[in-house]
Design a protein around this motif. Structure first.
Motif, PDB file in Angstrom:
ATOM      1  N   ILE A 214     -58.438 -65.905  35.148  1.00 31.37           N
ATOM      2  CA  ILE A 214     -58.295 -64.523  35.670  1.00 31.37           C
ATOM      3  C   ILE A 214     -57.128 -64.571  36.848  1.00 31.37           C
ATOM      4  CG2 ILE A 214     -59.298 -62.509  36.646  1.00 31.37           C
ATOM      5  CD1 ILE A 214     -61.866 -63.378  35.176  1.00 31.37           C
ATOM      6  N   VAL A 215     -56.267 -63.775  36.861  1.00 31.81           N
ATOM      7  CA  VAL A 215     -55.176 -63.824  37.647  1.00 31.81           C
ATOM      8  C   VAL A 215     -55.899 -62.864  39.045  1.00 31.81           C
ATOM      9  CG1 VAL A 215     -52.999 -62.767  38.273  1.00 31.81           C
ATOM     10  CG2 VAL A 215     -53.179 -63.840  36.050  1.00 31.81           C
ATOM     11  N   SER A 216     -55.682 -63.471  39.932  1.00 28.96           N
ATOM     12  CA  SER A 216     -56.110 -62.645  41.312  1.00 28.96           C
ATOM     13  C   SER A 216     -55.274 -62.916  42.447  1.00 28.96           C
ATOM     14  CB  SER A 216     -57.431 -63.229  41.580  1.00 28.96           C
ATOM     15  OG  SER A 216     -57.348 -64.568  42.015  1.00 28.96           O
ATOM     16  N   PRO A 217     -55.318 -62.247  43.339  1.00 25.31           N
ATOM     17  CA  PRO A 217     -54.342 -62.361  44.586  1.00 25.31           C
ATOM     18  C   PRO A 217     -54.569 -63.787  45.220  1.00 25.31           C
ATOM     19  CG  PRO A 217     -55.709 -60.450  44.999  1.00 25.31           C
ATOM     20  CD  PRO A 217     -56.229 -60.863  43.877  1.00 25.31           C
ATOM     21  N   THR A 218     -55.591 -64.632  45.101  1.00 28.40           N
ATOM     22  CA  THR A 218     -55.757 -65.992  45.490  1.00 28.40           C
ATOM     23  C   THR A 218     -55.246 -66.992  44.482  1.00 28.40           C
ATOM     24  OG1 THR A 218     -58.089 -66.050  44.821  1.00 28.40           O
ATOM     25  CG2 THR A 218     -57.743 -65.651  47.063  1.00 28.40           C
ATOM     26  N   ARG A 219     -55.080 -66.466  43.319  1.00 25.14           N
ATOM     27  CA  ARG A 219     -54.649 -67.011  41.951  1.00 25.14           C
ATOM     28  C   ARG A 219     -53.753 -66.337  41.297  1.00 25.14           C
ATOM     29  NH1 ARG A 219     -59.385 -70.349  38.665  1.00 25.14           N
ATOM     30  NH2 ARG A 219     -59.272 -71.322  40.770  1.00 25.14           N
ATOM     31  N   PRO A 220     -52.366 -66.061  41.853  1.00 22.61           N
ATOM     32  CA  PRO A 220     -51.842 -65.246  41.155  1.00 22.61           C
ATOM     33  C   PRO A 220     -50.858 -65.534  39.730  1.00 22.61           C
ATOM     34  CG  PRO A 220     -50.358 -66.565  42.966  1.00 22.61           C
ATOM     35  CD  PRO A 220     -51.866 -66.765  43.091  1.00 22.61           C
ATOM     36  N   MET A 221     -50.697 -66.882  39.588  1.00 20.00           N
ATOM     37  CA  MET A 221     -50.173 -67.487  38.303  1.00 20.00           C
ATOM     38  C   MET A 221     -48.757 -66.863  37.974  1.00 20.00           C
ATOM     39  SD  MET A 221     -52.694 -69.345  37.080  1.00 20.00           S
ATOM     40  CE  MET A 221     -52.363 -69.581  35.236  1.00 20.00           C
ATOM     41  N   THR A 222     -48.102 -66.478  39.169  1.00 22.06           N
ATOM     42  CA  THR A 222     -46.699 -66.024  38.749  1.00 22.06           C
ATOM     43  C   THR A 222     -45.873 -66.828  38.237  1.00 22.06           C
ATOM     44  OG1 THR A 222     -46.901 -64.671  41.283  1.00 22.06           O
ATOM     45  CG2 THR A 222     -44.851 -65.180  40.099  1.00 22.06           C
ATOM     46  N   THR A 223     -45.871 -68.329  38.540  1.00 15.27           N
ATOM     47  CA  THR A 223     -45.305 -69.160  37.695  1.00 15.27           C
ATOM     48  C   THR A 223     -46.387 -70.445  37.791  1.00 15.27           C
ATOM     49  OG1 THR A 223     -44.234 -70.255  39.479  1.00 15.27           O
ATOM     50  CG2 THR A 223     -43.098 -68.688  38.372  1.00 15.27           C
ATOM     51  N   PHE A 224     -46.501 -71.016  36.604  1.00  9.65           N
ATOM     52  CA  PHE A 224     -47.438 -72.197  36.425  1.00  9.65           C
ATOM     53  C   PHE A 224     -46.810 -73.099  35.543  1.00  9.65           C
ATOM     54  CE2 PHE A 224     -48.790 -69.119  33.546  1.00  9.65           C
ATOM     55  CZ  PHE A 224     -49.141 -69.570  32.265  1.00  9.65           C
ATOM     56  N   LYS A 225     -47.374 -74.384  35.463  1.00  7.59           N
ATOM     57  CA  LYS A 225     -46.799 -75.618  34.634  1.00  7.59           C
ATOM     58  C   LYS A 225     -48.101 -76.086  34.059  1.00  7.59           C
ATOM     59  CE  LYS A 225     -43.572 -78.205  36.703  1.00  7.59           C
ATOM     60  NZ  LYS A 225     -42.840 -78.891  37.438  1.00  7.59           N
ATOM     61  N   ILE A 226     -47.971 -76.610  32.618  1.00  7.92           N
ATOM     62  CA  ILE A 226     -48.913 -77.207  32.156  1.00  7.92           C
ATOM     63  C   ILE A 226     -48.424 -78.280  31.407  1.00  7.92           C
ATOM     64  CG2 ILE A 226     -50.661 -77.151  30.082  1.00  7.92           C
ATOM     65  CD1 ILE A 226     -50.794 -74.199  30.599  1.00  7.92           C
ATOM     66  N   ALA A 227     -48.763 -79.651  31.542  1.00  4.73           N
ATOM     67  CA  ALA A 227     -48.192 -80.750  30.859  1.00  4.73           C
ATOM     68  C   ALA A 227     -46.859 -80.850  30.912  1.00  4.73           C
ATOM     69  CB  ALA A 227     -48.654 -80.807  29.470  1.00  4.73           C
ATOM     70  N   GLY A 228     -46.191 -80.291  32.248  1.00  6.52           N
ATOM     71  CA  GLY A 228     -44.617 -80.546  32.457  1.00  6.52           C
ATOM     72  C   GLY A 228     -43.854 -79.493  32.067  1.00  6.52           C
ATOM     73  N   VAL A 229     -44.532 -78.382  31.412  1.00  2.80           N
ATOM     74  CA  VAL A 229     -43.902 -77.335  30.872  1.00  2.80           C
ATOM     75  C   VAL A 229     -44.077 -76.003  31.473  1.00  2.80           C
ATOM     76  CG1 VAL A 229     -43.647 -75.670  29.015  1.00  2.80           C
ATOM     77  CG2 VAL A 229     -43.932 -78.043  28.411  1.00  2.80           C
ATOM     78  N   ASP A 230     -42.883 -75.254  32.036  1.00  2.00           N
ATOM     79  CA  ASP A 230     -42.998 -74.210  32.990  1.00  2.00           C
ATOM     80  C   ASP A 230     -43.281 -73.171  32.317  1.00  2.00           C
ATOM     81  OD1 ASP A 230     -42.450 -75.682  35.667  1.00  2.00           O
ATOM     82  OD2 ASP A 230     -40.455 -75.965  34.674  1.00  2.00           O
ATOM     83  N   TYR A 231     -44.070 -72.048  32.895  1.00  2.00           N
ATOM     84  CA  TYR A 231     -44.421 -70.713  32.278  1.00  2.00           C
ATOM     85  C   TYR A 231     -44.048 -69.610  33.378  1.00  2.00           C
ATOM     86  CZ  TYR A 231     -46.411 -73.382  28.790  1.00  2.00           C
ATOM     87  OH  TYR A 231     -46.691 -74.177  27.421  1.00  2.00           O
ATOM     88  N   ASN A 232     -44.007 -68.424  33.194  1.00  2.00           N
ATOM     89  CA  ASN A 232     -43.674 -67.426  33.888  1.00  2.00           C
ATOM     90  C   ASN A 232     -44.718 -66.253  33.471  1.00  2.00           C
ATOM     91  OD1 ASN A 232     -42.641 -64.812  35.329  1.00  2.00           O
ATOM     92  ND2 ASN A 232     -41.106 -66.127  35.811  1.00  2.00           N
ATOM     93  N   LEU A 233     -45.615 -65.932  34.386  1.00  2.00           N
ATOM     94  CA  LEU A 233     -46.471 -64.812  33.836  1.00  2.00           C
ATOM     95  C   LEU A 233     -45.741 -63.583  33.211  1.00  2.00           C
ATOM     96  CD1 LEU A 233     -49.545 -63.814  33.689  1.00  2.00           C
ATOM     97  CD2 LEU A 233     -49.420 -62.974  36.416  1.00  2.00           C
ATOM     98  N   ALA A 234     -44.828 -63.148  33.932  1.00  2.01           N
ATOM     99  CA  ALA A 234     -43.926 -61.987  33.662  1.00  2.01           C
ATOM    100  C   ALA A 234     -43.409 -61.947  32.087  1.00  2.01           C
ATOM    101  CB  ALA A 234     -42.706 -61.631  34.525  1.00  2.01           C
ATOM    102  N   THR A 235     -42.904 -63.132  31.810  1.00  2.86           N
ATOM    103  CA  THR A 235     -42.393 -63.309  30.291  1.00  2.86           C
ATOM    104  C   THR A 235     -43.518 -63.813  29.289  1.00  2.86           C
ATOM    105  OG1 THR A 235     -41.519 -65.389  30.899  1.00  2.86           O
ATOM    106  CG2 THR A 235     -40.214 -63.723  31.386  1.00  2.86           C
ATOM    107  N   LEU A 236     -44.648 -64.303  29.875  1.00  3.11           N
ATOM    108  CA  LEU A 236     -45.668 -64.865  28.823  1.00  3.11           C
ATOM    109  C   LEU A 236     -46.101 -63.727  27.793  1.00  3.11           C
ATOM    110  CD1 LEU A 236     -47.098 -67.650  29.363  1.00  3.11           C
ATOM    111  CD2 LEU A 236     -49.005 -66.397  30.128  1.00  3.11           C
ATOM    112  N   PRO A 237     -46.004 -64.044  26.458  1.00  5.32           N
ATOM    113  CA  PRO A 237     -46.648 -63.293  25.589  1.00  5.32           C
ATOM    114  C   PRO A 237     -47.830 -62.329  25.774  1.00  5.32           C
ATOM    115  CG  PRO A 237     -45.664 -65.442  24.774  1.00  5.32           C
ATOM    116  CD  PRO A 237     -45.799 -65.528  26.000  1.00  5.32           C
ATOM    117  N   SER A 238     -47.893 -61.266  25.370  1.00  3.15           N
ATOM    118  CA  SER A 238     -49.283 -60.673  25.618  1.00  3.15           C
ATOM    119  C   SER A 238     -49.470 -59.920  24.100  1.00  3.15           C
ATOM    120  CB  SER A 238     -48.646 -59.119  26.649  1.00  3.15           C
ATOM    121  OG  SER A 238     -49.727 -58.259  26.967  1.00  3.15           O
ATOM    122  N   VAL A 239     -50.985 -59.947  24.131  1.00  2.00           N
ATOM    123  CA  VAL A 239     -51.589 -59.598  23.015  1.00  2.00           C
ATOM    124  C   VAL A 239     -52.508 -58.151  23.433  1.00  2.00           C
ATOM    125  CG1 VAL A 239     -51.742 -61.752  22.105  1.00  2.00           C
ATOM    126  CG2 VAL A 239     -53.588 -61.040  23.587  1.00  2.00           C
TER     127      VAL A 239
END
Length: 223
Positions: A178-203
């Motif tokens: 869950i995204v929160s002020p203490t865990r913004p997840m604006t950008t994050f990395k999993i197994a060396g791959v970069d992700y951006n919350l703004a461009t992450l696919p939405s369902v």
């Protein structure tokens, strides 16, 4: 006969979980916004394991500068320092670059001329701003931020951290953060791959993990 039909219907409902209606977006990191505006990030993985999600966060602190111009910054096993920035002398220190280590912290004491310039295991040569080292076996770093002075003081600085979130993957094969002020997840990395919350696919609808006949099953909705 009715029981047989009911059983068939139950099987038909269960089949789509990994079947034709399963969409590719659900098999990669994606997000869903609930009716309250909360954003949830879904991460697929191996059931009943954990996944390390690396995020970044920055925070401003007031640091005490000793008489020799040093500050102390600490990190933890799950919160690694990435960089330090202060506008006082436009100093930026990248913690990814090689740094020295020593078994003891710097000892700042006055020299024979009364100037506080004697520091770090007996070395009397003043180091340049941005000089960085870590005390071995600890999470303690020392950064040179200004020349040796007669008096100590304070300095404002921003520390950027790399935070490791160890997220539990459920028995259906996905984790939820869950995204929160203490865990913004604006950008994050999993197994060396970069992700951006703004461009992450939405369902439009989230996948669900349910227990059916004692077995946990993943249901992927039509989206």
């Amino acid at each position: 006969m009715k029981l047989a039909i009911a059983a068939f219907a139950l099987i038909a409902i269960a089949l789509p979980q990994e079947g034709a209606i399963a969409q590719a977006v659900y098999n990669a990191p994606h997000k869903w916004v609930d009716s309250f505006g909360k954003i949830r990030v879904f991460i697929p993985g191996t059931a009943d394991t954990t996944v390390d999600v690396i995020t970044e966060s920055s925070k401003e602190y007031t640091f005490t500068v000793d008489y020799c111009g040093w500050i102390n910054i600490r990190e933890s096993a799950t919160r690694k320092i990435k960089s330090f920035l202060t506008s006082v002398n436009s100093l930026t220190v990248n913690f990814a670059t090689p740094f020295l280590t020593n078994t003891i912290a710097p000892a700042c004491t006055p020299g024979s001329n009364g100037i506080w310039s004697l520091w770090q295991w007996g070395d009397t040569v003043d180091k340049p701003n941005g000089y960085l080292f870590r005390v071995q076996g600890t999470f303690s770093y020392w950064v040179k931020v200004r020349p040796a002075l007669q008096t100590a003081g304070g300095i404002q600085g921003f520390v950027t951290y790399e935070n490791t979130i160890k997220s539990k993957i459920n028995s259906c094969g996905f984790a939820t953060i869950i995204v929160s002020p203490t865990r913004p997840m604006t950008t994050f990395k999993i197994a060396g791959v970069d992700y951006n919350l703004a461009t992450l696919p939405s369902v439009n609808k989230p996948q669900i993990c349910r227990i059916q006949s004692g077995v946990k099953m993943r249901y992927v909705p039509l989206n």
